[in-house]
Design a protein around this motif. Structure first.
Motif, PDB file in Angstrom:
ATOM      1  N   THR A 580       0.805  -1.236   0.000  1.00 50.11           N
ATOM      2  CA  THR A 580       0.000   0.000   0.000  1.00 50.11           C
ATOM      3  C   THR A 580       0.827   1.269   0.000  1.00 50.11           C
ATOM      4  OG1 THR A 580      -0.139   0.032   2.419  1.00 50.11           O
ATOM      5  CG2 THR A 580      -1.871  -1.174   1.241  1.00 50.11           C
ATOM      6  N   TYR A 639       2.548   2.004  14.493  1.00 47.05           N
ATOM      7  CA  TYR A 639       2.932   1.054  13.435  1.00 47.05           C
ATOM      8  C   TYR A 639       3.519  -0.205  14.088  1.00 47.05           C
ATOM      9  CZ  TYR A 639       2.440   4.823   9.999  1.00 47.05           C
ATOM     10  OH  TYR A 639       1.942   5.826   9.204  1.00 47.05           O
ATOM     11  N   ILE A 652      -7.029  -8.212  11.907  1.00 51.70           N
ATOM     12  CA  ILE A 652      -6.913  -7.630  10.566  1.00 51.70           C
ATOM     13  C   ILE A 652      -7.162  -8.746   9.556  1.00 51.70           C
ATOM     14  CG2 ILE A 652      -5.342  -6.509   8.924  1.00 51.70           C
ATOM     15  CD1 ILE A 652      -3.838  -5.374  11.300  1.00 51.70           C
ATOM     16  N   SER A 653      -7.800  -8.449   8.469  1.00 52.59           N
ATOM     17  CA  SER A 653      -8.047  -9.442   7.426  1.00 52.59           C
ATOM     18  C   SER A 653      -6.718  -9.792   6.751  1.00 52.59           C
ATOM     19  CB  SER A 653      -9.013  -8.882   6.378  1.00 52.59           C
ATOM     20  OG  SER A 653      -9.141  -9.807   5.317  1.00 52.59           O
ATOM     21  N   SER A 656      -5.471 -11.546   1.948  1.00 49.57           N
ATOM     22  CA  SER A 656      -4.672 -11.108   0.797  1.00 49.57           C
ATOM     23  C   SER A 656      -3.192 -11.466   0.923  1.00 49.57           C
ATOM     24  CB  SER A 656      -4.807  -9.588   0.610  1.00 49.57           C
ATOM     25  OG  SER A 656      -4.384  -8.917   1.782  1.00 49.57           O
ATOM     26  N   GLY A 675       2.815  -3.025   9.200  1.00 47.94           N
ATOM     27  CA  GLY A 675       1.445  -2.532   9.060  1.00 47.94           C
ATOM     28  C   GLY A 675       0.955  -1.770  10.274  1.00 47.94           C
ATOM     29  N   THR A 676      -0.335  -1.437  10.245  1.00 46.64           N
ATOM     30  CA  THR A 676      -0.992  -0.767  11.368  1.00 46.64           C
ATOM     31  C   THR A 676      -2.138  -1.657  11.840  1.00 46.64           C
ATOM     32  OG1 THR A 676      -2.589   0.365   9.944  1.00 46.64           O
ATOM     33  CG2 THR A 676      -0.451   1.453  10.313  1.00 46.64           C
ATOM     34  N   GLU A 677      -2.960  -1.131  12.741  1.00 47.95           N
ATOM     35  CA  GLU A 677      -4.103  -1.916  13.221  1.00 47.95           C
ATOM     36  C   GLU A 677      -5.205  -2.010  12.169  1.00 47.95           C
ATOM     37  OE1 GLU A 677      -5.357  -0.135  16.864  1.00 47.95           O
ATOM     38  OE2 GLU A 677      -3.596  -0.843  17.984  1.00 47.95           O
ATOM     39  N   GLN A 678      -5.069  -1.223  11.066  1.00 51.07           N
ATOM     40  CA  GLN A 678      -6.084  -1.207  10.023  1.00 51.07           C
ATOM     41  C   GLN A 678      -5.676  -1.969   8.760  1.00 51.07           C
ATOM     42  OE1 GLN A 678      -5.168   1.895  11.563  1.00 51.07           O
ATOM     43  NE2 GLN A 678      -6.842   1.453  13.021  1.00 51.07           N
ATOM     44  N   GLU A 679      -4.341  -2.035   8.462  1.00 47.07           N
ATOM     45  CA  GLU A 679      -3.943  -2.618   7.176  1.00 47.07           C
ATOM     46  C   GLU A 679      -2.538  -3.231   7.228  1.00 47.07           C
ATOM     47  OE1 GLU A 679      -3.425   0.262   4.056  1.00 47.07           O
ATOM     48  OE2 GLU A 679      -2.329   1.648   5.348  1.00 47.07           O
ATOM     49  N   ILE A 680      -2.312  -4.121   6.274  1.00 46.37           N
ATOM     50  CA  ILE A 680      -0.955  -4.661   6.036  1.00 46.37           C
ATOM     51  C   ILE A 680      -0.332  -3.809   4.930  1.00 46.37           C
ATOM     52  CG2 ILE A 680       0.400  -6.653   5.320  1.00 46.37           C
ATOM     53  CD1 ILE A 680      -1.043  -7.154   7.907  1.00 46.37           C
ATOM     54  N   MET A 681       0.841  -3.212   5.229  1.00 47.02           N
ATOM     55  CA  MET A 681       1.456  -2.279   4.280  1.00 47.02           C
ATOM     56  C   MET A 681       2.505  -2.960   3.394  1.00 47.02           C
ATOM     57  SD  MET A 681       1.820   0.832   7.018  1.00 47.02           S
ATOM     58  CE  MET A 681       2.219   2.103   5.843  1.00 47.02           C
TER      59      MET A 681
END
Length: 866
Positions: A580, A639, A652-653, A656, A675-681
Motif C-alpha cells: 500500500t 505502526y 486484521i483481514s 490477501s 502494518g498498522t491496526e487497520q492494514e498490512i502495508m
C-alpha cells in the motif's frame, strides 16, 4: 580482590579473587622459598596444584601470616601476594624431565636409522629421553643440565648422521666462526665471552667451526666481542647454511670416484692388466664408499640395533673375504648411490614444512614514536605497532589500526582471491599485503601466530604413525631378524652337512642378508603420508595425522551443519513486497521500528536500510512484543513490525497476504510484516543465503565418490527441505537441538556409513566427536577449531573439501601400490637366491632401487592439484 604472582614472566601480576588459587590461571616458574621446586604455585590452596611436590610451593603455609624470605626470592601470604623472581645472569634449573633440545637430523634414509640414533643416544649417561622421528627428520632430547650439546652432535656424527640444532631452541644461537686454527683458539673465545655478564653459556667447537651462545645481549654485541680477540663470527641463519649442499656435493664426488675405480677394475679384468691391480681398485672403491656405512654399522651394533648399515656392511666385507671383490665394491657403491638418491627425494617431502617456515619474515619494521626500527620478530612484543609496506609479507598476527588494503591469504587459508581488509580487521603472519600501507598492532608473539600453530600441528601430524605405517613397522621388526637368522643358517648349515662348497653358500647367505633390508617396505607409507599432509597444508587444509588421512580416504558419508557451514550464517533481506506504500517508504518504516530491537532479524533489516541509503523516521513510544514483534508511534500513528501471529491478534483481514506468507515460509525464509491496526502495508523476507562455494563443493564431493551428503539443522522442515534442494544434498535432518545432531550421526553410522561431520568446531563439538572424522571450518580465525577437529579447513568455506577427499584417496592408493611393489620385489629376490640367479649387486639394486621408486611414487602426492 588481590594481586598474585601467577605469570611465567618475571614479576608478572594478575588480579584475582581473594583465596582463589593462582594455579587455576598460570604456573609460577620460580623456585619456592621452602623447597626449591621450580613449578610451584603462589596460592592459599596448595592442594589444587596437582602434585605433592608442588604443594610445598612458596605460599603453601597459609596458616602463618609470616613472610617467607630468602636472599633472592620472597613471598608473602598477605592480601597482596608477590613473588619476586631472581634477577641477573641466572640460568633456570632444569625440570624433573630435563631440558628438551631439538635437532634436525640429516642423512637418515629409512626409519631404521631413527631407531639406531635413539639406541645410540640412550647409552649416554645424562640422557633422560630420546625421540627421533624419521618423517620430520627431528630429534628431541631431554637430559640433565650436565649434558653437553656437543656430546649429542658428536654421538650422532659417530653413527653416520648430522645433527643441526633447530632455531626453535631459544636458549642458544649458533654462529659460524672463521679464523680458528687449533683447539686453544676455541678455548680463548669461550673464556673471553664467559666474562660478559649478559652471556649465560658459550660452547665453541673447533672441528665444526661453530659457536653456540646463550645470551641476552644483541647478536652484533657477540660478533663485536669475538672480533676483539681476532676472529670473525656470523649468526647462522637459514639464508646462510651452505653446509648441507657442500656435504651433498662431497658425497656425490666420492660416489663418482668409487664408480670410476670399479669401472677401471672391470675394464682391467678383460685386458692384460694384472688381477692384483683390479683387486686393488675394487678394494679402494670399497673403502671410499663403504667407510660411512661400516662406521655407522659399528655404532649400530654397539647400540644393539640391526639396521641396513649392518646388513650391507656384512655383505660387502663377506664378499671381499670370499674373493668376490667386484661384488663387494658394487654392493657398497650401489648402496651409497641409492642412499644419496633417497636422501635427495626425501628432502622434497620435508620441504612442505620448511616452505611454511619461510613464509613469515624474520624481521619487522616497528613504529617507535615517529621513527621506524627494524627488529627480529622474536623480539617484538604484543601491543607494538608494525608497519607493512605494499607487497611485503606480514611478519606477525595483528589488528589493523591504520590503512586499508587487500591481503593474499593463500599461504594460510588456500584462498585464491585476495581478501579486503580495513581498520579493525585481523591479519595473519605469512600473508601478503597486496596494495595499501598498513599499521598493525601485534596481537600474538611469533611463537603463537597462526602460521606457527599450523607448522606445529603439521609437524605433530607427520610424527604420528598411521595404522598402516604402524603395522608395516611391526612387520619389518619381525621380518628382518628372521631373514637375518635364515641367512646365517644358509651360510653355515648346508656346507656343514656336505651340501655344496662354503663359498657358494656364503655368497647365497650374503645375498639373503641384503634382501633382509626392508627399506622399501618400511619407507612406503610414511613418505606418502608426509607428502599428502604437506600438500594439504599448502592448500589451507590441516590434516592432523596419518590416521585421519587414511580415514578421510574411506569416508562415504558426510554430514554438514547448515548454519555457517552450507550457508553464510548471516541473514540477508531477500525480497520486499510493498502493498500500500512505495518501497522506500516501507523500508523507512521498517528501519524506524526495528532500530530499537536486538533481534538478529531486526538487525538484518536495519543494515539493509543503511546500505540502501534510506533514512529512518522520527519515532517514539517504542515497545517490544515478546515472540511477536515491535511497535512504535510515528507522526502520532502506531505502526507494527512482526510475524503473522502478531497481526492475527489484531483482527486484521489476512486473506490477501496469508497465502503469500506461507509460500515464502515454505522456501525457508523468515517473514517481517509491516502494518498498522487497520492494514498490512508490506512484507519483507529475510533468509540465510547459501555460500557461493557450497554447491560446487558438494558437486565435487559426489564426483570424488562420497555417496551420502546429509544436512543437520535446527530449522523447520520447510526450510530444511528448501535448502536441501538448492544444495543437492541427499537427505536432511530438521528441527535438531545440538544433542540431536549426535543422534543423526549415530543413525548414519548404524546404516553402515563411515561418517565425517563438518561444522565450526565449537557448537558442533559433540557431533564432531561422535563422527568417524571431525572436520572444522574457519581455522584461521578460531583456535578452538584447530584444536578440536581431526581435519581443519583454514578458510571459512567448503572449497577445499573435495581436494582433501581426493588427496586422501590418492594417498591410500599410492600406499597400497608401494606396499605391494616392495613386497613383490622382496619375494622375487628371495625366490631367485636359491637357484643361484640372484647376484649380490642385483640384491642391492632390488633393495635401494625399490626404495627410490617407492619414494618417487609417493612424491606424486605433492603434485596433486584440485
Amino acid at each position: 580482590m588481590s594481586e598474585k604472582c601467577c605469570g611465567s614472566n618475571e614479576k608478572e601480576l594478575i588480579t584475582i579473587e581473594d583465596n582463589e588459587p593462582c594455579c587455576d590461571h598460570k604456573t609460577v616458574n620460580a623456585p619456592s622459598a621452602d623447597t626449591g621446586h621450580t613449578d610451584g604455585c603462589c596460592s592459599y590452596h596448595p592442594e589444587k596444584t596437582g602434585s605433592e611436590n608442588e604443594t610445598d610451593s612458596c605460599c603453601a603455609s597459609h596458616q602463618s601470616d609470616e613472610a617467607m624470605e630468602t636472599e633472592e626470592t620472597s613471598c608473602r601470604t598477605s592480601s597482596s601476594s608477590v613473588v619476586e623472581f631472581p634477577t641477573g645472569n641466572t640460568t633456570p634449573a632444569p625440570s624433573d624431565k630435563g631440558e628438551k633440545t631439538e635437532y634436525r637430523i640429516h642423512g637418515m634414509d629409512c626409519p631404521s636409522c631413527a631407531v639406531t640414533i635413539e639406541k645410540g643416544l640412550n647409552r649416554l649417561d645424562d640422557i633422560q629421553e630420546v625421540n627421533v622421528n624419521y618423517n620430520t627428520a627431528k630429534l628431541q632430547v631431554s637430559g640433565s643440565s650436565a649434558l653437553s650439546l656437543d656430546t649429542i652432535e658428536n654421538e650422532v656424527q659417530k653413527l653416520g648422521y648430522t645433527a643441526e640444532p633447530l632455531k626453535q631452541n631459544k636458549h642458544y644461537r649458533t654462529y659460524d666462526v672463521v679464523g680458528m686454527d687449533c683447539g686453544s683458539c676455541a678455548k680463548s673465545i669461550e673464556n673471553h665471552l664467559s666474562t660478559i655478564s649478559s652471556v649465560n653459556d658459550v660452547r665453541v667447537n673447533f672441528s665444526t667451526g661453530k659457536m653456540k651462545v646463550a645470551h641476552e645481549n644483541s647478536v652484533d654485541d657477540i660478533v663485536s666481542e669475538v672480533s676483539k680477540i681476532g676472529y670473525k663470527a656470523s649468526l647462522l641463519t637459514d639464508s646462510n647454511k651452505p653446509a648441507e649442499k657442500t656435504k651433498n656435493k662431497e658425497k656425490y664426488g666420492l660416489i663418482t670416484v668409487s664408480g670410476i675405480l670399479i669401472a677401471l677394475g672391470l675394464i682391467g679384468s678383460f685386458t692384460a692388466l694384472p688381477i692384483i691391480l683390479s683387486t686393488l681398485l675394487y678394494a679402494a672403491a670399497i673403502v671410499i664408499s663403504g667407510y660411512k656405512p661400516v662406521k655407522s654399522a659399528y655404532y649400530a651394533i654397539k647400540s644393539r640395533s640391526l639396521d641396513m648399515n649392518v646388513l650391507m656392511s656384512a655383505a660387502a666385507i663377506g664378499a671381499a673375504l670370499i674373493g668376490e671383490w667386484f661384488e663387494g665394491a658394487t654392493v657398497v657403491w650401489l648402496f651409497a648411490l641409492g642412499n644419496a638418491l633417497q636422501n635427495r627425494s626425501i628432502e622434497q617431502t620435508r620441504k612442505s614444512i620448511s616452505n611454511l617456515m619461510d613464509l613469515a619474515p624474520s624481521e619487522a619494521w616497528i613504529k617507535v614514536g615517529t621513527e621506524l626500527v627494524k627488529k627480529p620478530v622474536e623480539d617484538v612484543s604484543v601491543g607494538e605497532t608494525v608497519v607493512i609496506k605494499p607487497g611485503d609479507r606480514i611478519p606477525l598476527d595483528g589488528e589493523i589500526i591504520q590503512g586499508e588494503t587487500s591481503v593474499n591469504q593463500a599461504p594460510i587459508t588456500g584462498e585464491s582471491i585476495p581478501v579486503d581488509k580495513m581498520i579493525g580487521d585481523i591479519v595473519y603472519a605469512g600473508t601478503i599485503n597486496e596494495s595499501g600501507s598498513l599499521e598493525v598492532k601485534v596481537t600474538k608473539l611469533v611463537e603463537d601466530t597462526t602460521i606457527s600453530n599450523i607448522i606445529h600441528l603439521v609437524e605433530e601430524a607427520q610424527e604420528q604413525k598411521a595404522p598402516t605405517e604402524a603395522f608395516i613397522d611391526k612387520f619389518a621388526s619381525i621380518y628382518t631378524p628372521i631373514v637375518f637368522a635364515i641367512a646365517l643358517a644358509v651360510i653355515v648349515l648346508p656346507p656343514l652337512f656336505g651340501f655344496g662348497a662354503w663359498g657358494e653358500w656364503v655368497y647365497k647367505g650374503l645375498a639373503l642378508l641384503v634382501v633382509a633390508c626392508p627399506c622399501a617396505l618400511v619407507i612406503s607409507t610414511p613418505v606418502a603420508i608426509v607428502s599428502a599432509i604437506g600438500n594439504a597444508a599448502k592448500n589451507g587444509v590441516l590434516i592432523k595425522g596419518g590416521t585421519f588421512l587414511e580415514k578421510a580416504g574411506t569416508i562415504k558419508s558426510i554430514a554438514f551443519d547448515k548454519t555457517g557451514t552450507l550457508t553464510e550464517g548471516k541473514p540477508k533481506v531477500s525480497d520486499i513486497d510493498s502493498l500500500t506504500v512505495p518501497e522506500d517508504e516501507l523500508i523507512s518504516l521498517a528501519f524506524t521500528l526495528e532500530d530499537y530491537s536486538t533481534h538478529p532479524i531486526a538487525k538484518t533489516v536495519v543494515d539493509y536500510a543503511k546500505d540502501t541509503g534510506i533514512q529512518p523516521k522520527n519515532g517514539e513510544l517504542f515497545k517490544s512484543i515478546a515472540g511477536k514483534g515491535v511497535q512504535a508511534t510515528i507522526n502520532g500513528k502506531t505502526y507494527y513490525a512482526g510475524n503473522l501471529k502478531l497481526f492475527k491478534e489484531m483482527d486484521i483481514s489476512l486473506d490477501s497476504v496469508k497465502t503469500n506468507v506461507e509460500k515464502i515460509q515454505s522456501q525457508g525464509k523468515t517473514v517481517v510484516i509491516i502494518g498498522t491496526e487497520q492494514e498490512i502495508m508490506g512484507i519483507i523476507s529475510v533468509s540465510d543465503t547459501i555460500r557461493n562455494t557450497t554447491i560446487e563443493a558438494l558437486k565435487g564431493l559426489k564426483q570424488a565418490g562420497v555417496n551420502e551428503l546429509a544436512m543437520l539443522t535446527g530449522d523447520n522442515e520447510g526450510t530444511a527441505k528448501m535448502i536441501s534442494k538448492e544444495t543437492n544434498v541427499n537427505r536432511y535432518f530438521a528441527e535438531l537441538m545440538p544433542e540431536d545432531k549426535v543422534g543423526a550421526i549415530k543413525q548414519l553410522q548404524k546404516e553402515g556409513h563411515k561418517v565425517a561431520m563438518v561444522g565450526d568446531g565449537i557448537n558442533d563439538a559433540p557431533a564432531l566427536a561422535t563422527s568417524d572424522l571431525g572436520i572444522a571450518m574457519g581455522g584461521a580465525g578460531t583456535d578452538t577449531a584447530m584444536e578440536t577437529a581431526d581435519i581443519v579447513l583454514m578458510a571459512d568455506n567448503l572449497e577445499k573439501l573435495p581436494h582433501t577427499v581426493k588427496l586422501s584417496r590418492k594417498a591410500l592408493t599410492i600406499i597400497k601400490q608401494n606396499i605391494w611393489f616392495a613386497l613383490i620385489v622382496k619375494f622375487v629376490a628371495l625366490a631367485l637366491i636359491f637357484p643361484g640367479w640372484l647376484t649380490l649387486w642385483m640384491a642391492v639394486l632390488s633393495d635401494t632401487g625399490a626404495a627410490v621408486i617407492v619414494i618417487l611414487n609417493a612424491l606424486r602426492l605433492l603434485k596433486v592439484n584440485e
